[in-house]
Design an enzyme around this catalytic site. Structure first.
Site, mmCIF file in Angstrom:
data_model
loop_
_atom_site.group_PDB
_atom_site.id
_atom_site.type_symbol
_atom_site.label_atom_id
_atom_site.label_comp_id
_atom_site.label_asym_id
_atom_site.label_seq_id
_atom_site.Cartn_x
_atom_site.Cartn_y
_atom_site.Cartn_z
ATOM 1 N N ASP A 34 42.046 37.968 46.207
ATOM 2 C CA ASP A 34 40.701 38.290 45.508
ATOM 3 C C ASP A 34 39.864 37.128 45.001
ATOM 4 O OD1 ASP A 34 42.796 37.464 43.750
ATOM 5 O OD2 ASP A 34 42.514 39.674 42.455
ATOM 6 N N HIS A 72 42.699 36.559 38.889
ATOM 7 C CA HIS A 72 43.050 37.140 37.443
ATOM 8 C C HIS A 72 44.285 36.202 36.972
ATOM 9 C CE1 HIS A 72 41.437 40.695 39.622
ATOM 10 N NE2 HIS A 72 40.642 40.581 38.551
ATOM 11 N N HIS A 86 50.073 41.564 35.520
ATOM 12 C CA HIS A 86 49.401 41.865 34.534
ATOM 13 C C HIS A 86 50.622 42.813 33.363
ATOM 14 C CE1 HIS A 86 45.811 40.369 35.416
ATOM 15 N NE2 HIS A 86 45.749 41.278 36.219
ATOM 16 N N ASP A 96 46.434 34.351 42.221
ATOM 17 C CA ASP A 96 45.328 35.605 42.101
ATOM 18 C C ASP A 96 44.091 35.026 41.200
ATOM 19 O OD1 ASP A 96 45.667 38.794 42.614
ATOM 20 O OD2 ASP A 96 44.744 38.372 40.633
#
Length: 270
Positions: free
Chosen positions: A234, A159, A120, A157
């Site tokens: 995740d 995200h 990110h 991931d």
């Protein structure tokens, strides 16, 4: 043995109950030793990355703020924790660890880092518990050293890898692939070269089918010199915030398929 990169400074020693479970990096190393996948004292230990390395992927003004533990409050809130000297050291060490992992992968074919994947973090600042984008730093360092020309980032991931996509936008030498939960953070996605947005509760069979449909073609079309794999866990069904529904077996099979697909083509994988 498989080259595994780890530094005790990956754990910035957050208090119990913090939103970000910092102690997981220490525990991963302990489990690797307990399970016989690594010998105690046999980890490859990175030093802290210098500003020159980090500045290849990030704005020098932001790099100075992190190195001086003087990140503005607004940015610290976006990152999710205050910038202390210990947190800054952790970010520098994890970035150097991914550089080391890339170099070891080029030498041995496969190498792993117990931290990293801070996808990110954008060029101008960090976000979402990510201070520096270690994969972007590693690619830029390896390119600057003449060790690679082209790279592929496979980000699995839960995200979307918005920071990585933003850093390499318009760069034909780096192909970014992100397969993630459509409705998860970040709310505003930055387009990767290839994004696969999955519906809530996607489970093993559908997930693995989607991966098989995109990964071999992405590798064969881009022809990278190295692949960096963000192997987030995740997407697991028991992740409180993940929104996907992979089982233990599904995650293990995901990793086997990524590693197998890359290594069958003779490509190094970090």
């Amino acid at each position: 043995m498989l080259p595994i990169v780890h530094n005790p400074h990956y754990d910035a020693d957050f208090p119990p109950g913090h939103r970000f479970p910092m102690a997981k990096f220490r525990r991963i190393a302990e489990i690797l030793v307990e399970d016989g996948l690594a010998a105690a004292g046999a980890f490859h230990v990175p030093a802290e990355a210098p500003a020159g390395w980090i500045g290849l992927a990030h704005d020098p003004a932001y790099v100075d703020q992190v190195f001086g533990a003087a990140v503005p409050d607004r940015i610290a809130r976006e990152i999710g924790f205050a910038m202390t000297p210990r947190v800054a050291r952790r970010a520098r060490t994890a970035s150097a660890g991914t550089v080391m992992t890339g170099r070891l992968a080029l030498e041995h074919g496969l190498a792993c880092n117990t931290a990293g994947g801070s996808h990110h973090a954008r060029r101008e600042q960090g976000s979402g518990f990510c201070v520096f984008n270690d994969v972007a730093v590693a690619i830029r360092v390896l390119q600057a050293d003449g060790l690679i020309g082209r790279a592929l980032v496979v980000d699995l991931d839960v995200h979307q890898g918005d920071g990585t996509a933003a850093i390499f936008a318009g760069d034909d030498a780096v192909f970014t692939l992100s397969m993630h939960a459509e409705r998860n953070f970040p709310a505003r996605k930055v387009p990767s070269d290839l994004d696969i947005a999955l519906a809530d509760d996607t489970s093993d069979e559908a997930y693995l089918a989607a991966l098989a449909a995109i990964l071999p073609d992405a590798i064969d079309r881009h022809r990278p010199d190295i692949v960096f794999y963000n192997a987030g866990v995740d997407p697991h069904v028991e992740d409180r915030l993940g929104r996907l529904a992979l089982s233990d077996a599904g995650l293990a099979e995901r990793d086997r398929r990524v590693i197998g697909t890359v290594r069958e083509r003779g490509l190094p994988l970090a």
